[in-house]
Scaffold this active site. Structure first.
Site, PDB file in Angstrom:
ATOM      1  N   CYS A 189       0.890  -1.156   0.000  1.00 18.12           N
ATOM      2  CA  CYS A 189       0.000   0.000   0.000  1.00 18.12           C
ATOM      3  C   CYS A 189       0.923   1.199   0.000  1.00 18.12           C
ATOM      4  O   CYS A 189       1.529   1.521   1.023  1.00 18.12           O
ATOM      5  CB  CYS A 189      -0.895   0.005   1.237  1.00 18.12           C
ATOM      6  SG  CYS A 189      -1.787   1.567   1.449  1.00 18.12           S
ATOM      7  N   CYS A 206      -0.605   4.301   2.287  1.00 20.60           N
ATOM      8  CA  CYS A 206      -0.706   4.210   3.760  1.00 20.60           C
ATOM      9  C   CYS A 206      -0.260   2.819   4.191  1.00 20.60           C
ATOM     10  O   CYS A 206       0.921   2.516   4.067  1.00 20.60           O
ATOM     11  CB  CYS A 206      -2.084   4.610   4.278  1.00 20.60           C
ATOM     12  SG  CYS A 206      -3.524   3.921   3.447  1.00 20.60           S
ATOM     13  N   SER A 207      -1.160   1.997   4.693  1.00 26.41           N
ATOM     14  CA  SER A 207      -0.721   0.679   5.160  1.00 26.41           C
ATOM     15  C   SER A 207      -1.875  -0.315   5.073  1.00 26.41           C
ATOM     16  O   SER A 207      -2.000  -1.193   5.920  1.00 26.41           O
ATOM     17  CB  SER A 207      -0.212   0.770   6.599  1.00 26.41           C
ATOM     18  OG  SER A 207      -1.160   1.429   7.418  1.00 26.41           O
ATOM     19  N   CYS A 208      -2.710  -0.198   4.028  1.00 28.99           N
ATOM     20  CA  CYS A 208      -3.845  -1.102   3.846  1.00 28.99           C
ATOM     21  C   CYS A 208      -3.349  -2.554   3.812  1.00 28.99           C
ATOM     22  O   CYS A 208      -2.370  -2.867   3.128  1.00 28.99           O
ATOM     23  CB  CYS A 208      -4.573  -0.765   2.545  1.00 28.99           C
ATOM     24  SG  CYS A 208      -5.297   0.894   2.572  1.00 28.99           S
TER      25      CYS A 208
END
Lengths: 222, 206
Positions: free
Chosen positions: B105, B108-110
């Protein structure tokens, strides 16, 4: 917005921080930050897209130098203040002195048991779009070039490049509009394929491709 | 805020800040005592890559399950009871001798929480997110994974509502293994695509 969070394609960010048998959290404040942040979203104080946009607005130097969960902490404080839920003074002391805005006063705190069920239950992430989807699998299209100061899920490295529709995924929650308060917004979503050479030119790997889910509003005819 | 802070030290410390936030939201009637602990307990004890390993092992062992997983991953994953935040709209990417998939991602940090839990630090931070889309093969080399030039590398940048789980290739020499035995070979990284399934040691299991 074109901030430091949009990292795809950059060099020079240092070595991968490998750690054997890494725990989910390294320090207790990280646990509580995850929990408190998620609760604010579950209670209805903000949507994830507003939260992401709050984190994107952290100044680049601080963002780069601070640990991951501090971004969550900073971002959560930002939207609590911007939405009138907490003042800086209240966040500093942990004690309430100001009334809630009417919309937030109507929300009710979730029981711990309800919280547990919500987290492990699927909630809809698609809705009904007004018009039919414009593109079909196999269509050649181009991602638009845009540089909004607001929240978007179109990374810079994918802007203005040709790509192929791989699959139609339904009308997903539309992050760009939701971050601006249009919480019911949806937009047709497609998985598209970018050829490595179209993204990186002669520096692309031998057979590399990027797959990413783009809203229809990010696409134009090629 | 003028001199509102008279006599108190503003919290400089992250632990103090998050405690103050939680306390304030409790006082305002927006969250209940104990709710944060419930969340932490779920993330530390209920969610994690052992969930995803069960899904992968069944896909290897049961062709009908694999067909369901490739058609409607969320529903097939929910057969195990795995569901919820960040796993509502799952898609499974199957590794083959021709295609190697890897997930990131960049914005962000999906990450698919119900099947993998919270992501490792490297997944969330700048070095991985910046590089894996532009030089995936070099990044995978740093994970000890060498992808031949004639194999396509597909990088899945999860930026919308969909979340991705990589279905690694089943290791040779595992014919007749039970799902439980197979699941032991499925590493977290093999389901992100920065690794492959573990190779069974010779002769095990009986």
């Amino acid at each position: 917005m074109n901030s430091i969070h949009d990292l795809g394609g950059m060099h020079g960010m240092g070595p991968l921080p490998f750690e054997e048998n890494e725990p989910f959290f390294h320090e207790d404040w990280e646990r509580r930050t995850l929990g408190t942040h998620l609760l604010t979203l579950m209670t209805g104080l903000a949507v994830a897209d507003e939260a992401r946009h709050s984190m994107e607005r952290i100044e680049a130097l601080h963002w780069l130098a601070s640990p991951y969960y501090e971004h969550w902490l900073d971002g959560t404080e930002t939207y609590l203040k911007e939405k009138g839920i907490a003042t800086a003074e209240e966040l500093a002391t942990g004690h309430a002195t100001e009334p809630l805005p009417a919309w937030a006063a109507e929300l009710s705190a979730l029981e711990p048991e309800t919280v547990g069920r919500m987290i492990t239950t699927n909630h809809p992430v698609t809705g009904e779009a007004a018009a039919a989807p414009k593109y079909r699998e196999g269509d050649r299209v181009r991602s638009i070039n845009m540089n909004p100061r607001t929240h978007t899920r179109l990374p810079r490295y994918t802007r203005g490049k040709p790509c192929t529709i791989v699959a139609y995924r339904g009308a997903c929650l539309y992050a760009d509009a939701r971050s601006l308060g249009d919480y019911g917004a949806v937009d047709h979503t497609y998985t598209v394929r970018f050829e490595g050479a179209d993204l990186w030119g002669r520096d692309a790997g031998p057979k590399d491709a990027v797959y990413i889910d783009l809203y229809e509003s990010y696409l134009e005819d090629l | 805020m003028s001199d509102h802070h008279h006599g108190t030290t503003p919290p400089s410390d992250r632990a103090l800040r998050v405690r103050a936030m939680e306390q304030l939201l409790i006082e305002k009637g927006l969250i209940k005592e104990g709710a944060v602990d419930t969340i932490i307990d779920i993330f530390e004890h209920q969610l994690g890559p052992r969930n995803g390993a069960k899904v992968v092992a069944r896909a290897w062992a049961d062709p009908a399950y694999k067909a369901r997983l490739m058609t409607d991953a969320s529903a097939a994953i929910e057969e195990f009871g795995f569901a919820g935040f960040q796993g509502e709209y799952m898609v499974v990417c199957e590794n083959t001798p021709e295609v190697h998939n890897v997930v990131v991602c960049t914005l962000c940090s999906c990450y698919p929480w119900p099947v993998l839990g919270l992501p490792p630090t490297w997944y969330k931070t700048a070095p991985y997110r910046s590089r894996v889309v532009i030089e995936p093969r070099a990044v995978l080399e740093e994970f000890g994974l060498s992808i031949p030039d004639d194999v396509e590398v597909r990088v899945w940048d999860s930026n919308n509502e969909l979340r991705y789980l990589v279905l690694p290739m089943r290791p040779e020499g595992t014919e007749g293994w039970s799902e439980e035995q197979l699941a032991e070979l499925v590493t977290r990284d093999s389901m992100i695509g920065t690794g492959v399934a573990a190779v069974p040691a010779k002769g095990e299991p009986a």
